[in-house]
Write an enzyme that holds these catalytic residues in place. Structure first.
Site, mmCIF file in Angstrom:
data_model
loop_
_atom_site.group_PDB
_atom_site.id
_atom_site.type_symbol
_atom_site.label_atom_id
_atom_site.label_comp_id
_atom_site.label_asym_id
_atom_site.label_seq_id
_atom_site.Cartn_x
_atom_site.Cartn_y
_atom_site.Cartn_z
ATOM 1 N N CYS A 2 10.062 -31.269 -3.425
ATOM 2 C CA CYS A 2 11.393 -30.804 -3.798
ATOM 3 C C CYS A 2 12.090 -31.947 -4.537
ATOM 4 O O CYS A 2 11.559 -33.038 -4.675
ATOM 5 C CB CYS A 2 12.203 -30.479 -2.546
ATOM 6 S SG CYS A 2 11.389 -29.329 -1.438
ATOM 7 N N ARG A 27 10.032 -30.382 -10.120
ATOM 8 C CA ARG A 27 9.485 -30.652 -8.775
ATOM 9 C C ARG A 27 9.478 -29.397 -7.909
ATOM 10 O O ARG A 27 8.929 -29.399 -6.805
ATOM 11 C CB ARG A 27 10.303 -31.744 -8.087
ATOM 12 C CG ARG A 27 10.340 -33.070 -8.805
ATOM 13 C CD ARG A 27 11.276 -34.064 -8.121
ATOM 14 N NE ARG A 27 10.778 -34.394 -6.811
ATOM 15 C CZ ARG A 27 9.914 -35.387 -6.560
ATOM 16 N NH1 ARG A 27 9.442 -36.096 -7.562
ATOM 17 N NH2 ARG A 27 9.487 -35.645 -5.345
ATOM 18 N N TRP A 75 10.812 -26.674 -3.460
ATOM 19 C CA TRP A 75 9.421 -26.196 -3.548
ATOM 20 C C TRP A 75 9.045 -25.899 -2.090
ATOM 21 O O TRP A 75 8.824 -26.829 -1.305
ATOM 22 C CB TRP A 75 8.529 -27.264 -4.148
ATOM 23 C CG TRP A 75 7.065 -26.930 -4.139
ATOM 24 C CD1 TRP A 75 6.128 -27.324 -3.217
ATOM 25 C CD2 TRP A 75 6.345 -26.121 -5.072
ATOM 26 N NE1 TRP A 75 4.892 -26.812 -3.524
ATOM 27 C CE2 TRP A 75 4.996 -26.074 -4.657
ATOM 28 C CE3 TRP A 75 6.706 -25.429 -6.228
ATOM 29 C CZ2 TRP A 75 4.018 -25.363 -5.360
ATOM 30 C CZ3 TRP A 75 5.732 -24.722 -6.919
ATOM 31 C CH2 TRP A 75 4.417 -24.688 -6.487
ATOM 32 N N ASN A 101 13.561 -33.885 1.005
ATOM 33 C CA ASN A 101 12.283 -33.685 0.318
ATOM 34 C C ASN A 101 11.204 -34.259 1.224
ATOM 35 O O ASN A 101 11.277 -35.414 1.616
ATOM 36 C CB ASN A 101 12.255 -34.389 -1.040
ATOM 37 C CG ASN A 101 10.867 -34.363 -1.651
ATOM 38 O OD1 ASN A 101 10.131 -33.393 -1.470
ATOM 39 N ND2 ASN A 101 10.487 -35.430 -2.349
ATOM 40 N N GLY A 102 10.226 -33.449 1.586
ATOM 41 C CA GLY A 102 9.144 -33.915 2.460
ATOM 42 C C GLY A 102 8.825 -32.856 3.490
ATOM 43 O O GLY A 102 9.256 -31.706 3.388
ATOM 44 N N GLU A 485 -14.912 -23.236 -17.992
ATOM 45 C CA GLU A 485 -13.592 -23.846 -17.803
ATOM 46 C C GLU A 485 -13.363 -24.960 -18.825
ATOM 47 O O GLU A 485 -12.282 -25.067 -19.403
ATOM 48 C CB GLU A 485 -13.458 -24.369 -16.375
ATOM 49 C CG GLU A 485 -12.198 -25.139 -16.067
ATOM 50 C CD GLU A 485 -10.914 -24.343 -16.281
ATOM 51 O OE1 GLU A 485 -10.989 -23.109 -16.482
ATOM 52 O OE2 GLU A 485 -9.839 -24.964 -16.297
ATOM 53 N N LYS A 489 -10.266 -25.004 -21.527
ATOM 54 C CA LYS A 489 -9.310 -26.114 -21.635
ATOM 55 C C LYS A 489 -9.186 -26.548 -23.089
ATOM 56 O O LYS A 489 -8.102 -26.734 -23.622
ATOM 57 C CB LYS A 489 -9.763 -27.303 -20.778
ATOM 58 C CG LYS A 489 -9.600 -27.134 -19.297
ATOM 59 C CD LYS A 489 -8.175 -27.147 -18.810
ATOM 60 C CE LYS A 489 -7.464 -25.867 -18.717
ATOM 61 N NZ LYS A 489 -7.844 -24.785 -17.906
ATOM 62 N N GLU A 492 -7.486 -23.766 -25.449
ATOM 63 C CA GLU A 492 -6.079 -23.379 -25.281
ATOM 64 C C GLU A 492 -5.112 -24.500 -25.642
ATOM 65 O O GLU A 492 -3.940 -24.228 -25.894
ATOM 66 C CB GLU A 492 -5.814 -22.873 -23.866
ATOM 67 C CG GLU A 492 -5.956 -23.869 -22.756
ATOM 68 C CD GLU A 492 -5.599 -23.237 -21.407
ATOM 69 O OE1 GLU A 492 -4.750 -22.347 -21.354
ATOM 70 O OE2 GLU A 492 -6.191 -23.649 -20.402
ATOM 71 N N HIS A 508 -31.705 -17.461 -25.991
ATOM 72 C CA HIS A 508 -31.637 -16.011 -26.259
ATOM 73 C C HIS A 508 -30.668 -15.710 -27.388
ATOM 74 O O HIS A 508 -30.045 -14.648 -27.417
ATOM 75 C CB HIS A 508 -31.255 -15.270 -24.973
ATOM 76 C CG HIS A 508 -32.239 -15.470 -23.874
ATOM 77 N ND1 HIS A 508 -33.473 -14.880 -23.847
ATOM 78 C CD2 HIS A 508 -32.188 -16.274 -22.776
ATOM 79 C CE1 HIS A 508 -34.144 -15.280 -22.776
ATOM 80 N NE2 HIS A 508 -33.379 -16.123 -22.101
ATOM 81 N N LYS A 607 2.906 -20.063 -19.096
ATOM 82 C CA LYS A 607 2.333 -20.597 -17.855
ATOM 83 C C LYS A 607 1.948 -19.472 -16.899
ATOM 84 O O LYS A 607 0.990 -19.565 -16.182
ATOM 85 C CB LYS A 607 3.324 -21.533 -17.155
ATOM 86 C CG LYS A 607 2.760 -22.201 -15.911
ATOM 87 C CD LYS A 607 1.487 -22.980 -16.205
ATOM 88 C CE LYS A 607 0.805 -23.483 -14.970
ATOM 89 N NZ LYS A 607 -0.537 -24.036 -15.231
#
Ligand code: AGP
Length: 612
Positions: A2, A27, A75, A101-102, A485, A489, A492, A508, A607
């Protein structure tokens, strides 16, 4: 994680705090809140679910004069993102307001003890326990706020960065930290506190970073006082900042994507915390549904993009460790298919954002078919987490860069823990296998830390390939998805065409593409298919291909055959995609930077794809 902000000085606190929350929104943005104290000592507290902008709209037209205040952007870790769980949290009397925060690990025990002594709680958060504890100590000992905070923090186990203000005390702000960052800005007759310096640096470049187990007493017009938790005065080291605001939000990194690549060790540490110990896996979603997992007939995993690649790795993990047949579906295809699902089937939805429309619709279809739905996502309280019967959060913290990095390695880690846990339940893995893989999972933070040391070598390598027009990524077994993947990356964020293939599939057809202008990236760790992938490399080299190989450190066979080598630490085969992902992420990142692309916000992308 947070973000917390605080202000004491001659300015109106509201404007300073809101601007600070915007700086810290990276955050976390589940909810936001603010407490302002005016010069008469009256407290005004406003909280709202969602982003800071929604809090601002809510505060419009409401009383918010005052030159002392604290604020928070959340968060969620304990308790759903809603107004009740939003910070600041008030003590029962309403006299104290606190932001945090924590995580307080022993909050349940503290809450039970306080409840037994007559305290009542309105939220599901660990933070409310702390503010109630401070007020309880004040009531029991008639001590001042500083002493009550100090005594309360002695009872706390966990991580915190807190700020506390008290009604009828408009000239004092208390702050303290343990494991969570906290910066104090020293202005001209004014003080700022924040989770990092980004809300501070536009007002002053003089900053004090509290150390663990330290608290600060900030009084209007007086020098800063810092103490250890045993009340001894602490040294105050003032630093001069030379970073820009935007750099600070990114932790000094040029892009969020690089920051998130580099924080994968801590992200994976958070992902496995409390879930792996002494060779045993503990996932609440499994513990609460043991019979269900014992009797699963088959699993369907539905996802999109990078999450779909992680799901392909999940397929191998479940089939090898839990001996359950798995199919992996693009959610967008699955949602329009005849699923043939039955109540003894399980559908796993994998989604970082937890808001991908296709994945959500796939889950709803699964629910309608009577299947058991398991969610794996990163954002607490997201739609996926609420649409599932149960699930597991990956806990890698906010992922801001559009290209998913730490979420991928977090998803693979959770899928490995899940498959291992279910395999233990079904008796399909030996104790030796469980111990080997569980211990390797516990070492992943250390192993990813070591793998990140490849950054400079990858950056140099990227200079050779920045203007290639096509790439091929090849892998086998657990690392065929790694090839997919790695290609995604690159595509994009650098807009270079790239394809991922099973290495043996080249003969093939795709091998016709090979020439010296097309870099071929092999993911070739020491595993059961190593000998096979060696011959695949030979096939490419025999046709003039340019080959970069990601190999297990100490490999003596492949390096002499190829044009460039990137070595990753040895790790059990099912976990190799976690480490192989890092050089692939870094290669895409550096090529995109070399090309001057917008790494964090690539063209045409978002996103979270919340539409079809
Ligand atoms: C991956 O780098 C992309 N940003 C994209 O493919 C992403 O993985 C996909 O849109 C799925 O998102 P989700 O995990 O939030 O559901």
């Amino acid at each position: 994680m947070c973000g917390i902000v605080g202000y004491l000085g001659p300015r109106q606190a509201y404007g300073v705090l809101i601007k600070g929350l915007h700086r810290l929104e990276y955050r976390g943005y589940d909810s936001a809140g603010i407490a302002i104290e005016n010069t008469d000592g009256e407290l005004e507290v406003y909280k709202h679910r969602g982003k800071v902008a929604e809090l601002v709209a809510y505060c419009t037209g409401r009383k918010k004069e005052g030159t002392l205040g604290i604020a928070h952007t959340r968060w969620a870790t304990h308790g759903e993102p809603n107004e009740t769980n939003a910070h600041p949290h008030l003590s029962t009397s309403g006299r104290l307001a606190l932001v945090h925060n924590g995580t307080i690990e022993n909050f349940a025990a503290l809450r039970e003890a306080l409840t037994g002594r007559g305290c009542s709680f309105v939220s599901d958060t660990d933070t409310e326990v702390l503010v109630q504890l401070i007020e309880y100590i004040q009531a029991q000992t008639a001590c001042n706020l500083t002493e009550a905070v100090r005594l309360a923090l002695h009872e706390v186990i966990g991580a915190y960065a807190i700020a506390v203000i008290e009604k009828d005390s408009p000239h004092t702000l208390i702050t303290a930290r343990k494991s969570s960052p906290l910066a104090i800005g020293l202005g001209d007759g004014e003080y700022f506190i924040a989770s990092d310096a980004s809300p501070i640096v536009e007002f002053t470049n003089r900053v004090v970073y509290l150390n663990d187990d330290e608290m600060a007493v900030i009084r209007r017009g007086e020098p800063l006082e810092v103490y250890s938790l045993d009340a001894r005065p602490a040294d105050i080291a003032v630093k001069e900042l030379d970073l820009s605001v935007s750099q600070l939000e990114k932790g000094g990194f040029e892009h969020f994507m690089l920051k998130e690549i580099m924080e994968q060790p801590s992200a994976i540490r958070n992902c496995i915390r409390g879930r792996v110990a002494e060779g045993h896996i503990y996932l609440s979603g499994v513990e609460e549904n043991k019979e269900r997992f014992r009797n699963i007939r088959r699993i369907v995993i539905a996802a999109c993009g990078t999450s779909w690649h992680a799901s392909l790795i999940g397929k191998r993990l479940f089939q090898e460790l839990a001996e359950i047949p798995v199919t992996v579906e693009y959610a967008s295809e699955f949602r329009y298919s005849k699923t043939l699902l039955r109540p003894d089937d399980m559908v796993i939805a994998v989604s970082q954002s937890g808001e991908t429309a296709d994945t959500l619709e796939a889950m709803r279809l699964a629910r309608r078919s009577g299947a058991f739905v398991y969610g794996i996502c990163n954002v607490i309280g997201s739609s996926v987490s609420r649409a599932a019967d149960t699930g597991t959060y990956i806990h890698v913290g906010p992922e801001i860069g559009v290209a998913s990095t730490k979420a991928f390695t977090g998803q693979v880690t959770v899928l490995a823990m899940l498959a291992l846990s279910v395999g233990q339940l079904r008796g399909t893995v030996s104790d030796a296998q469980v111990t080997e893989i569980a211990r390797a999972i516990e070492r992943l933070p250390e192993l990813t830390e070591k793998t990140l040391k490849l950054d400079e070598a990858v950056r140099e390598l990227s200079l050779r390939f920045t203007f290639a027009r096509n790439f091929l990524y090849l892998g086998r077994g657990y690392n065929f998805p790694s090839a997919l993947e790695g290609a995604l990356k690159l595509k994009e964020i650098s807009y270079i065409h790239a394809e991922g293939y099973p290495a043996a599939e080249m003969k093939h057809g795709p091998i016709a593409l090979i020439d010296s202008d097309m870099p071929v990236i092999f993911i070739a760790p020491q595993d059961g298919l190593h000998e096979k992938i060696v011959s695949n490399i030979q096939q490419i080299k025999a046709r003039g291909g340019t080959v970069v190989a990601i190999v297990t450190e100490g490999d003596t066979v492949i390096p002499p055959m190829v044009d460039a080598v990137l070595e990753i630490p040895a790790v059990p085969e099912p976990l190799s995609p976690v480490l192989a992902a890092i050089p692939l992420q870094l290669l895409a990142y550096h090529i995109a930077v070399n090309k001057g692309c917008d790494v964090d916000m690539p063209r045409n992308l978002a996103k979270s794809v919340t539409v079809e």
